[in-house]
Design a protein around this motif. Structure first.
Motif, PDB file in Angstrom:
ATOM      1  N   GLU B 428       0.822  -1.216   0.000  1.00  0.00           N
ATOM      2  CA  GLU B 428       0.000   0.000   0.000  1.00  0.00           C
ATOM      3  C   GLU B 428       0.852   1.262   0.000  1.00  0.00           C
ATOM      4  OE1 GLU B 428      -3.258  -0.161  -0.471  1.00  0.00           O
ATOM      5  OE2 GLU B 428      -3.025  -2.347  -0.569  1.00  0.00           O
ATOM      6  N   LEU B 429       1.992   1.216   0.698  1.00  0.00           N
ATOM      7  CA  LEU B 429       2.839   2.418   0.745  1.00  0.00           C
ATOM      8  C   LEU B 429       3.670   2.576  -0.520  1.00  0.00           C
ATOM      9  CD1 LEU B 429       3.962   2.401   4.492  1.00  0.00           C
ATOM     10  CD2 LEU B 429       2.407   3.994   3.370  1.00  0.00           C
ATOM     11  N   SER B 430       3.699   1.541  -1.361  1.00  0.00           N
ATOM     12  CA  SER B 430       4.437   1.667  -2.618  1.00  0.00           C
ATOM     13  C   SER B 430       3.546   2.159  -3.750  1.00  0.00           C
ATOM     14  CB  SER B 430       5.028   0.309  -3.017  1.00  0.00           C
ATOM     15  OG  SER B 430       5.874  -0.164  -2.003  1.00  0.00           O
ATOM     16  N   LEU B 431       2.294   2.425  -3.451  1.00  0.00           N
ATOM     17  CA  LEU B 431       1.395   2.911  -4.498  1.00  0.00           C
ATOM     18  C   LEU B 431       1.878   4.276  -4.991  1.00  0.00           C
ATOM     19  CD1 LEU B 431      -2.102   2.123  -2.956  1.00  0.00           C
ATOM     20  CD2 LEU B 431      -0.990   0.933  -4.843  1.00  0.00           C
ATOM     21  N   ASP B 432       1.634   4.518  -6.243  1.00  0.00           N
ATOM     22  CA  ASP B 432       2.008   5.808  -6.806  1.00  0.00           C
ATOM     23  C   ASP B 432       0.895   6.235  -7.743  1.00  0.00           C
ATOM     24  OD1 ASP B 432       3.525   8.016  -7.357  1.00  0.00           O
ATOM     25  OD2 ASP B 432       4.516   7.062  -9.056  1.00  0.00           O
ATOM     26  N   PRO B 433       0.219   7.333  -7.536  1.00  0.00           N
ATOM     27  CA  PRO B 433       0.408   8.303  -6.460  1.00  0.00           C
ATOM     28  C   PRO B 433      -0.137   7.788  -5.127  1.00  0.00           C
ATOM     29  CG  PRO B 433      -1.548   8.839  -7.716  1.00  0.00           C
ATOM     30  CD  PRO B 433      -0.938   7.643  -8.383  1.00  0.00           C
ATOM     31  N   LEU B 434       0.286   8.444  -4.049  1.00  0.00           N
ATOM     32  CA  LEU B 434      -0.217   8.097  -2.728  1.00  0.00           C
ATOM     33  C   LEU B 434      -0.299   9.371  -1.904  1.00  0.00           C
ATOM     34  CD1 LEU B 434      -1.025   5.800  -0.793  1.00  0.00           C
ATOM     35  CD2 LEU B 434       1.355   5.701  -0.065  1.00  0.00           C
ATOM     36  N   VAL B 435      -1.505   9.715  -1.470  1.00  0.00           N
ATOM     37  CA  VAL B 435      -1.659  10.927  -0.664  1.00  0.00           C
ATOM     38  C   VAL B 435      -2.286  10.654   0.691  1.00  0.00           C
ATOM     39  CG1 VAL B 435      -1.792  12.485  -2.637  1.00  0.00           C
ATOM     40  CG2 VAL B 435      -3.893  11.472  -1.734  1.00  0.00           C
ATOM     41  N   PHE B 436      -2.957   9.474   0.794  1.00  0.00           N
ATOM     42  CA  PHE B 436      -3.692   9.201   2.024  1.00  0.00           C
ATOM     43  C   PHE B 436      -3.618   7.718   2.339  1.00  0.00           C
ATOM     44  CE2 PHE B 436      -7.743   7.641   3.762  1.00  0.00           C
ATOM     45  CZ  PHE B 436      -7.692   8.224   5.014  1.00  0.00           C
ATOM     46  N   LEU B 437      -3.448   7.404   3.620  1.00  0.00           N
ATOM     47  CA  LEU B 437      -3.401   6.004   4.045  1.00  0.00           C
ATOM     48  C   LEU B 437      -4.442   5.756   5.128  1.00  0.00           C
ATOM     49  CD1 LEU B 437      -1.730   3.240   3.952  1.00  0.00           C
ATOM     50  CD2 LEU B 437      -0.648   4.093   6.024  1.00  0.00           C
ATOM     51  N   LEU B 438      -5.251   4.716   4.919  1.00  0.00           N
ATOM     52  CA  LEU B 438      -6.132   4.256   5.987  1.00  0.00           C
ATOM     53  C   LEU B 438      -5.490   3.024   6.618  1.00  0.00           C
ATOM     54  CD1 LEU B 438      -8.863   3.981   7.581  1.00  0.00           C
ATOM     55  CD2 LEU B 438      -9.546   2.409   5.772  1.00  0.00           C
ATOM     56  N   ALA B 439      -5.267   3.083   7.925  1.00  0.00           N
ATOM     57  CA  ALA B 439      -4.747   1.910   8.627  1.00  0.00           C
ATOM     58  C   ALA B 439      -5.792   1.495   9.650  1.00  0.00           C
ATOM     59  CB  ALA B 439      -3.424   2.226   9.306  1.00  0.00           C
ATOM     60  N   ALA B 440      -6.491   0.377   9.374  1.00  0.00           N
ATOM     61  CA  ALA B 440      -7.553  -0.079  10.263  1.00  0.00           C
ATOM     62  C   ALA B 440      -7.033  -1.243  11.089  1.00  0.00           C
ATOM     63  CB  ALA B 440      -8.789  -0.494   9.463  1.00  0.00           C
ATOM     64  N   GLN B 441      -7.039  -1.079  12.392  1.00  0.00           N
ATOM     65  CA  GLN B 441      -6.543  -2.098  13.330  1.00  0.00           C
ATOM     66  C   GLN B 441      -5.218  -2.676  12.841  1.00  0.00           C
ATOM     67  OE1 GLN B 441      -8.388  -2.043  15.865  1.00  0.00           O
ATOM     68  NE2 GLN B 441     -10.503  -1.771  15.243  1.00  0.00           N
ATOM     69  N   PRO B 442      -4.219  -1.836  12.570  1.00  0.00           N
ATOM     70  CA  PRO B 442      -3.032  -2.325  11.869  1.00  0.00           C
ATOM     71  C   PRO B 442      -2.143  -3.240  12.696  1.00  0.00           C
ATOM     72  CG  PRO B 442      -2.692  -0.069  12.552  1.00  0.00           C
ATOM     73  CD  PRO B 442      -4.117  -0.404  12.887  1.00  0.00           C
ATOM     74  N   THR B 443      -2.310  -3.268  14.003  1.00  0.00           N
ATOM     75  CA  THR B 443      -1.407  -4.106  14.812  1.00  0.00           C
ATOM     76  C   THR B 443      -2.129  -5.260  15.473  1.00  0.00           C
ATOM     77  OG1 THR B 443      -1.729  -2.743  16.776  1.00  0.00           O
ATOM     78  CG2 THR B 443       0.071  -2.139  15.309  1.00  0.00           C
ATOM     79  N   ARG B 444      -3.356  -5.514  15.059  1.00  0.00           N
ATOM     80  CA  ARG B 444      -4.136  -6.571  15.710  1.00  0.00           C
ATOM     81  C   ARG B 444      -3.419  -7.917  15.565  1.00  0.00           C
ATOM     82  NH1 ARG B 444     -10.364  -6.698  14.548  1.00  0.00           N
ATOM     83  NH2 ARG B 444     -10.332  -5.143  16.202  1.00  0.00           N
ATOM     84  N   GLY B 445      -3.179  -8.554  16.703  1.00  0.00           N
ATOM     85  CA  GLY B 445      -2.581  -9.886  16.681  1.00  0.00           C
ATOM     86  C   GLY B 445      -1.089  -9.916  16.396  1.00  0.00           C
ATOM     87  N   LEU B 446      -0.423  -8.769  16.380  1.00  0.00           N
ATOM     88  CA  LEU B 446       1.005  -8.770  16.080  1.00  0.00           C
ATOM     89  C   LEU B 446       1.831  -8.776  17.361  1.00  0.00           C
ATOM     90  CD1 LEU B 446       1.280  -6.226  13.135  1.00  0.00           C
ATOM     91  CD2 LEU B 446       0.468  -8.578  13.168  1.00  0.00           C
ATOM     92  N   ASP B 447       3.085  -9.223  17.245  1.00  0.00           N
ATOM     93  CA  ASP B 447       3.949  -9.182  18.420  1.00  0.00           C
ATOM     94  C   ASP B 447       4.655  -7.824  18.498  1.00  0.00           C
ATOM     95  OD1 ASP B 447       6.136  -9.202  16.744  1.00  0.00           O
ATOM     96  OD2 ASP B 447       6.301 -11.382  16.798  1.00  0.00           O
ATOM     97  N   VAL B 448       5.372  -7.636  19.578  1.00  0.00           N
ATOM     98  CA  VAL B 448       5.890  -6.304  19.871  1.00  0.00           C
ATOM     99  C   VAL B 448       6.816  -5.776  18.761  1.00  0.00           C
ATOM    100  CG1 VAL B 448       7.309  -4.977  21.455  1.00  0.00           C
ATOM    101  CG2 VAL B 448       5.658  -6.593  22.338  1.00  0.00           C
TER     102      VAL B 448
END
Lengths: 364, 517
Positions: B428-448
């Motif tokens: 998603e961050l490699s998209l071109d163009p990119l002006v806006f990012l939605l991050a929904a529950q981006p760390t759910r279930g991840l380790d530290v």
């Protein structure tokens, strides 16, 4: 880290060594077992087993003619099987091969009888083939449209579309204003007139009496194209993505409905082509039951191939030869051809059952 | 006196050793926390005790007698009960009916159950209407039913596997109080969690697990939280700073502003403008009810709220997977409300969806295929895929975003959750163009470690001038990462806090609809 453990390394190696032979071994062994059981059943019917085997072999491959006829049968089975694996790449199960064959055969007959016969440059048979393919494609595509628009399960819709297609063929050969041949002196069977010679598929070896026709080349091209599309094309990857996870595919910008309809259309088109080849290559006139189970045999071929185009070829040849052998066995050795149907069923069950076994071994 | 004694327990799954030589005693009347990151072996340990799995080596005793349950039924019979992360309740049956399930003798006696429920309500404060249907209950209430189900048979040992992950703050407080009540009555509680904040409030002793081994077991009186964190993560706390604090939910230790970040950037022009967004679900229930929100370039706006207040729907609409019933969404001047996902992507919107498995990636496909899922045609000539070019590009992207996999060709399913999420972020961050990012529950279930990487990526995107909308149910996460926090309640924003004025209490009150700012 894993390879340092000698025991594990051996297990991993063992799995790799086993992998290739297992996929060949399992179908071969299951076929042999199924045929063995078939022989027992033949013996139980009281017929001579030796005689039956002889008749069976003779029917399959006893002469150039029989070999050609067997391969011709395999061609249509392969096309239906290819259609099945094409749809299943998008996680769609097309069980309507029978109906798609019927539509393809019917419209190919119509095109051959009404207009195509006079066309030059091979168009006389190419046009009916194309018309048959288109008819099958529409019949399969209909199920795709229903799936995309209404969410109708394609197993049900393709099956029901077959139940519509088969009576349509019956109607067309019953009705004089459709395809039934005019009542002449002797025959009044409900069937179409024979198609013009120019629309019959050219034979590959016209000199040695083999009925093998250029449908073989068409099927070979279809095998290569389907293999390329499914394994190595962006379309194949998109079909796979849509089949695995429609929501994620939609998010990634794919038009999922389009790919569902496309997969079913191509799948049906291959079935339709198979039906057209049956008429133009071997039967030459349309009868109400000309598809006689080829659609369902083709479905089984597709199922057993487990998505591989090469597997479809092997399965289609197996079933094509079995069918030829069984017909001859019934005629010369008076063994009911139902025995071969039982064997086919056994092969399917044994291969499908052992597939679970091999899958488990591979994933562990 | 020890109720449960484990000695030398080892459990392997194939080549993977999930638990290695675990020896542990659970005392009568104690709340014993199992602390550890994802994959440390906490759940496996619970499953051994509850008889779901059987150990490869080692012995267990329960109340002094040998204890080797061959299945949950035997564990239950011996007085060991467990509340799983996923509840086992029948949604369209009543509470009392659910409680009778599984203990049904030939004759059902609803009256007995209701009497027993009244006893439990009096003893533990576990109040619930026996006639209520499960599907009408909140998640916290359903969990309460599960606990009542466990306590009906007067067990010796209650095992709770990550019980607080699904709860909102006040429900967590109630649950922890119930745990203490259970312990006070001479039963023992094993509480699995990765949140230190809870442990310091409820535990008598804590055992830290890491990579299948016990690192230490400590009494909580006078224990040093930071040393527990170090044991759990296996490295020094300082290096991770606020990220870690947010991840393990150490209350009061979160600085209002992340120390390592560039600080609040003064937001530039609006990159996302949502006005009067309304969404009605297929049953006509309004899930979003006139929501308006602006995100500027170079700022992270957090959306706080109890789950089910419209966050999921907002995420789906922004991703183009649901069409709004009314209202406008403008990204960089272009109207995108109701557009197709492709049109939204073309407008410069990157989406990290809430549901990683259903929407963000296709786990059966390879990492490379997932990285270029939206750009399959990019590596195709005459319709045929150029797999080696794609592999090369994927390798570069995996290096840049630290996606750890043995090869770009392995299936997405074989990656850890953290690496899957890093791959999604990479795409998603490699998209071109990119002006806006939605991050929904981006760390759910991840380790530290993965959480830290995700935060850093989101902050870096912000510093590059992106507008970021962060939807999260973790308050600590929002407070650690956001420049501004808006609170959603019943499909509307009910308040907003600027950086520096974040407070758990204020946000918590707004989340439950009690206060307005």
């Amino acid at each position: 880290m894993v390879m340092k453990n000698p025991k594990l390394a051996r297990v991993a190696q063992g799995a790799r060594l086993e992998l290739v032979p297992l996929q060949v071994l399992v179908p071969v062994v299951s076929t042999i077992i199924a045929l063995g059981i078939g022989l027992l059943i033949i013996a139980a019917t009281g017929a001579s087993v030796i005689e039956a085997i002889e008749a069976f072999w003779d029917g399959m491959a006893g002469s150039d003619f029989n070999i050609g006829a067997s391969i011709n049968r395999a061609i249509s089975l392969a096309l239906v099987g290819l259609g099945f694996i094409f749809a299943s790449r998008a996680n769609l199960t097309n069980v309507g091969g029978e109906g798609q064959i019927a539509m393809g055969g019917m419209f190919a007959t119509a095109a051959a009888l009404h207009g195509a016969g006079g066309l030059p440059l091979g168009l006389a048979f190419i046009v009916p083939l194309a018309v048959g393919t288109l008819a099958g494609a529409i019949w399969g595509g209909l199920a795709g449209v229903l799936k995309a628009a209404r969410g109708t399960n394609e197993v049900i819709s393709t099956l029901l579309l077959s139940f519509i297609a088969l009576p349509l063929v019956y109607w067309s050969v019953e009705s004089f204003h459709l395809l039934r041949k005019p009542i002449s002196d002797v025959s009044s069977l409900p069937e179409s007139a024979e198609i013009p010679d120019s629309t019959k598929l050219p034979l590959l070896f016209p000199d040695n009496g083999s009925p093998l026709h250029i449908g073989l080349l068409i099927a070979a091209i279809a095998v290569v194209v389907v293999w390329l599309v499914l394994r190595h094309s962006s379309l194949g990857l998109r079909l796979r993505a849509v089949g695995l996870n429609a929501m994620a595919s939609r998010r990634a910008g794919m038009r999922t409905s389009f790919y569902v309809i496309l997969a079913m259309t191509v799948s049906g088109g291959l079935g339709g082509l198979g039906g057209a080849i049956m008429i133009l290559g071997q039967q030459f006139y349309l009868t109400s039951d000309f598809s006689s189970g080829y659609g369902f045999d083709g479905l089984v071929v597709g199922l057993l191939s487990r998505g591989s185009a090469v597997g479809v070829v092997i399965g289609a040849l197996l079933f094509g030869f079995l069918r030829s052998g069984s017909i001859n066995m019934e005629i010369s050795a008076h063994v009911p051809s139902a025995v071969v149907l039982i064997c086919q069923g056994l092969i399917v069950i044994v291969i499908a059952g052992s597939a679970i076994l091999t899958n488990r071994k591979v994933t562990r | 006196m020890a109720v449960l004694e484990l000695s030398g327990l080892t459990k392997r799954f194939g080549a993977f050793t999930a638990l290695d030589d675990i020896s542990l005693q659970i005392e009568r009347g104690e709340v014993h926390c199992l602390l550890g990151e994802n994959g440390a072996g906490k759940s496996t340990l619970c499953n051994l005790v509850f008889g779901v799995h059987r150990p490869d080596a080692g012995t267990m005793t329960l109340g002094g007698e040998p204890f080797h349950p061959r299945g949950p039924a035997e564990a239950l019979q011996r007085g060991v009960v467990m509340v799983h992360q996923h509840f086992s309740l029948v949604p369209n049956m009543s509470v009392a009916e659910n409680l009778m399930l599984g203990r049904a003798s030939a004759v059902l006696k609803p009256q007995d159950i209701i009497v027993r429920m009244e006893q439990l309500a009096a003893e533990y404060g576990l109040e619930i209407d026996p006639e209520a249907r499960i599907e009408d209950l909140s998640v916290g209430e359903r969990q309460r039913v599960e606990i009542i189900k466990c306590l009906l048979g007067d067990p010796q040992l209650l095992v709770l596997d990550e019980p607080t992950a699904v709860l909102q703050p006040d429900e967590i407080d109630a649950l922890l109080a119930i745990c203490r009540q259970v312990a006070l009555r001479g039963k023992s509680v094993i509480l699995v969690t990765h949140k230190l904040g809870e442990i310091s409030r409820v535990a008598d002793r804590t055992t830290v697990l890491r990579q299948g081994r016990i690192i230490e077991t400590v009494a909580m009186e006078g224990a040093d939280i930071r040393s527990l964190v170090r044991s759990m993560v296996g490295r020094d706390v300082q290096s991770a700073g606020s990220v870690l604090a947010a991840a393990v939910d150490i209350e009061g230790k979160t600085p209002a502003k992340p120390s390592g970040a560039a600080g609040p950037v003064s937001p530039g022009e609006a990159v996302l403008e949502i006005s009067d967004l309304v969404y009605r679900d297929p049953h006509g229930v309004p899930r979003l009810d006139g929501l308006s929100l602006t995100v500027g370039t170079g700022e992270i706006v957090g959306i706080a709220g109890v789950e089910g207040n419209g966050q999921t729907e907002l995420g789906l609409i922004l991703a183009g997977l649901a069409a709004p019933s009314a209202g406008a969404i403008v990204v960089g001047g272009a109207q995108v409300g109701g557009c197709t996902p492709q049109e939204i992507t073309d407008a410069g919107v990157g989406i990290v969806p809430e549901d990683r498995h259903a929407v963000a990636c296709i786990k059966e496909l390879s990492v490379a295929e997932n990285l270029y899922l939206g750009a399959i045609g990019k590596f195709s000539r005459f319709g045929l895929l150029d797999k080696s070019a794609r592999r090369k590009a994927a390798e570069a992207m995996m290096r840049d975003f630290d996606v750890r996999a043995s090869s770009p060709d392995v299936s997405m399913a074989s990656l850890s959750g953290g690496n899957q999420q890093k791959a999604v972020l990479a795409r998603e961050l490699s998209l071109d163009p990119l002006v806006f990012l939605l991050a929904a529950q981006p760390t759910r279930g991840l380790d530290v470690g993965a959480i830290e990487a995700v935060y850093n990526r989101i902050r870096a995107a912000r510093d590059d001038g992106l507008g970021v909308l962060l939807i999260s149910s973790e308050l600590e996460e929002l407070m650690a990462v956001s420049d501004r926090i808006a609170v959603i309640y019943r499909g509307k924003l009910v308040g907003e806090l600027a950086a520096g004025s974040f407070s758990r209490e204020a946000i918590g009150a707004m989340m439950s609809g009690h206060a307005h700012v």
